[in-house]
Design a protein around this motif. Sequence first.
Motif, short mmCIF file in Angstrom:
data_model
loop_
_atom_site.label_atom_id
_atom_site.label_comp_id
_atom_site.label_asym_id
_atom_site.label_seq_id
_atom_site.Cartn_x
_atom_site.Cartn_y
_atom_site.Cartn_z
N ILE A 1 -8.23 -18.31 1.35
CA ILE A 1 -6.77 -18.35 1.44
C ILE A 1 -6.23 -16.98 1.80
CG2 ILE A 1 -4.64 -18.79 0.15
CD1 ILE A 1 -6.17 -20.78 -1.55
N ALA A 2 -6.80 -15.93 1.19
CA ALA A 2 -6.37 -14.56 1.51
C ALA A 2 -6.66 -14.22 2.97
CB ALA A 2 -7.07 -13.57 0.59
N LEU A 3 -7.81 -14.67 3.47
CA LEU A 3 -8.15 -14.42 4.87
C LEU A 3 -7.18 -15.10 5.83
CD1 LEU A 3 -12.06 -14.71 4.74
CD2 LEU A 3 -10.71 -12.63 5.07
N VAL A 4 -6.75 -16.30 5.47
CA VAL A 4 -5.83 -17.05 6.33
C VAL A 4 -4.44 -16.42 6.35
CG1 VAL A 4 -4.60 -19.25 6.59
CG2 VAL A 4 -7.05 -19.24 6.08
N PHE A 5 -3.93 -16.04 5.18
CA PHE A 5 -2.54 -15.59 5.08
C PHE A 5 -2.36 -14.07 5.21
CE2 PHE A 5 -2.36 -19.74 3.00
CZ PHE A 5 -1.23 -20.29 3.60
N GLU A 6 -3.40 -13.28 4.91
CA GLU A 6 -3.21 -11.83 4.90
C GLU A 6 -4.22 -11.06 5.75
OE1 GLU A 6 -1.15 -11.34 0.45
OE2 GLU A 6 -3.18 -10.58 0.81
N ARG A 7 -4.99 -11.78 6.56
CA ARG A 7 -6.02 -11.12 7.36
C ARG A 7 -5.42 -10.10 8.33
NH1 ARG A 7 -9.33 -14.93 11.29
NH2 ARG A 7 -7.20 -15.14 12.05
N LYS A 8 -4.30 -10.46 8.94
CA LYS A 8 -3.69 -9.57 9.94
C LYS A 8 -2.83 -8.49 9.29
CE LYS A 8 -3.64 -13.13 13.55
NZ LYS A 8 -2.80 -13.92 14.48
N LYS A 9 -2.34 -8.74 8.09
CA LYS A 9 -1.43 -7.78 7.45
C LYS A 9 -2.16 -6.78 6.57
CE LYS A 9 0.92 -11.04 5.46
NZ LYS A 9 1.96 -11.70 4.62
N ALA A 10 -3.17 -7.24 5.83
CA ALA A 10 -3.83 -6.38 4.85
C ALA A 10 -4.65 -5.28 5.52
CB ALA A 10 -4.72 -7.22 3.94
N SER A 11 -4.55 -4.09 4.96
CA SER A 11 -5.32 -2.96 5.47
C SER A 11 -6.57 -2.77 4.61
CB SER A 11 -4.47 -1.69 5.42
OG SER A 11 -4.02 -1.45 4.10
N LEU A 12 -7.50 -1.93 5.11
CA LEU A 12 -8.71 -1.64 4.35
C LEU A 12 -8.38 -0.78 3.13
CD1 LEU A 12 -11.21 -0.82 7.24
CD2 LEU A 12 -11.15 -2.89 5.83
N LEU A 13 -9.09 -1.02 2.03
CA LEU A 13 -8.87 -0.24 0.82
C LEU A 13 -9.54 1.12 0.94
CD1 LEU A 13 -8.75 -3.36 -0.26
CD2 LEU A 13 -9.03 -2.28 -2.48
N SER A 14 -8.89 2.12 0.40
CA SER A 14 -9.53 3.43 0.29
C SER A 14 -10.56 3.39 -0.82
CB SER A 14 -8.48 4.51 -0.01
OG SER A 14 -7.90 4.29 -1.28
N PHE A 15 -11.49 4.35 -0.81
CA PHE A 15 -12.52 4.39 -1.84
C PHE A 15 -11.90 4.58 -3.23
CE2 PHE A 15 -15.51 6.84 -4.49
CZ PHE A 15 -16.56 5.92 -4.55
N GLN A 16 -10.87 5.40 -3.31
CA GLN A 16 -10.19 5.66 -4.58
C GLN A 16 -9.54 4.39 -5.12
OE1 GLN A 16 -7.00 8.53 -4.39
NE2 GLN A 16 -6.95 8.85 -6.59
N LEU A 17 -8.86 3.63 -4.24
CA LEU A 17 -8.22 2.39 -4.67
C LEU A 17 -9.25 1.34 -5.07
CD1 LEU A 17 -5.62 0.79 -5.07
CD2 LEU A 17 -5.73 0.13 -2.66
N PHE A 18 -10.39 1.31 -4.35
CA PHE A 18 -11.47 0.38 -4.70
C PHE A 18 -12.01 0.68 -6.09
CE2 PHE A 18 -15.98 -0.72 -4.86
CZ PHE A 18 -15.93 -2.08 -4.54
N CYS A 19 -12.16 1.96 -6.42
CA CYS A 19 -12.65 2.35 -7.75
C CYS A 19 -11.65 1.95 -8.83
CB CYS A 19 -12.91 3.85 -7.79
SG CYS A 19 -14.31 4.39 -6.78
N LYS A 20 -10.35 2.13 -8.54
CA LYS A 20 -9.32 1.73 -9.50
C LYS A 20 -9.34 0.23 -9.73
CE LYS A 20 -6.06 5.53 -8.68
NZ LYS A 20 -4.71 5.88 -8.16
N ALA A 21 -9.46 -0.53 -8.63
CA ALA A 21 -9.51 -1.99 -8.74
C ALA A 21 -10.75 -2.44 -9.51
CB ALA A 21 -9.50 -2.62 -7.34
N SER A 22 -11.86 -1.73 -9.32
CA SER A 22 -13.10 -2.06 -10.03
C SER A 22 -12.94 -1.82 -11.53
CB SER A 22 -14.26 -1.22 -9.50
OG SER A 22 -14.49 -1.48 -8.13
N LEU A 23 -12.31 -0.70 -11.89
CA LEU A 23 -12.10 -0.39 -13.30
C LEU A 23 -11.16 -1.39 -13.96
CD1 LEU A 23 -12.50 1.51 -15.72
CD2 LEU A 23 -10.58 2.88 -14.86
#
Length: 344
Positions: A52-74
């Motif tokens: 669903i995310a790929l269908v609705f946000e594939r063109k809008k969503a940007s790549l996550l930075s490493f710092q943001l990925f670490c925050k999301a993981s925590l």
Amino acid sequence: MSKYKPYLAMICVHSIYAGMALLTKAALNQGMNHFVFVVYRQAMAAAFLVPIALVFERKKASLLSFQLFCKASLVSLVGITLSLNLYMIAISYTSATLATATTNIVPVFTFILAVLFRMEIFSIRTTYGKLKIVGLVSCLGGGVILALYKGPSIRFLGHHQASIKGVGDAPASGHEPSMRDWIIGTFLMLSSNLTWSFWLLMQAPLLKVYPFKLSLTSLQCLLSALQSALVAFAFERKASAWRLSFDIKLLSVIYCGVIVTGVTYWLQVWCVAKKGPVFTAIFTPLSLVITIIFSCFLFGDLFYAGSGLGSIFMAVGLYCVLWGKNGEENQRHDDEVISREEAC
């Protein structure tokens, strides 16, 4: 008819939450490992949300930075993985009714964390501040009552036996949890609610940096599935424990992964947009009422007086906190209006 839609949506949301507690308890009663359950649930949720995310946000969503990925993981580790695993252990010690009752404290825990992280302004000198204090004390008192006082058991509709074992405060066989198990389970459930409150609180700062709700939610579900898999493999390596068949276990996994994660998420977001966050929080005690109806009136399971008394304290405390918070927001808005008028 449209004005009643938010009310019907919230009734649907809390009916789904009540079903989650009942089906989860039933799956555990049938022998499903609680760590394995969390893995399958989150994997199912990720499998549902990622496309669903790929269908609705594939063109809008940007790549996550490493710092943001670490925050999301925590945030996923503490707010989802730890929270769900504590929930599953706790409900195996206690009941679906208690699991639903303790959700009343989630908005209160969220408020306490917001004050500690200085994301919420709080003053004990105002009337609304004092009302919040009363609410906090009432909620925490309700939690203590749930943990330390079971009271006499009540069986509705005579001695009717449950068709699904272990969905209420006690299994249909009449076996009652020991006081030691009840205390341990209650504090684990409250800990689960505390970590879930942390997850709710951290969504706002994450969304400020990465404002793509579907993609962020899908990522957190996927991360929690992987984290939970590591936990489950550490505690359960028997192949038989991971095997699913067409029974209550599979139904519970699908229900929690797809219906709870997918449907309730969108309904609550829609209700917040229509009526605001306070409106959605007001309906929190409804899950308990629905759980009691199904587990006691339909299945004939036991309900403890302590659960009822503690739930009342928590519900009263919740509404006091919401009343105080809503009053402060209205007062702040009125002050801003007066300031603008004086400036003009």
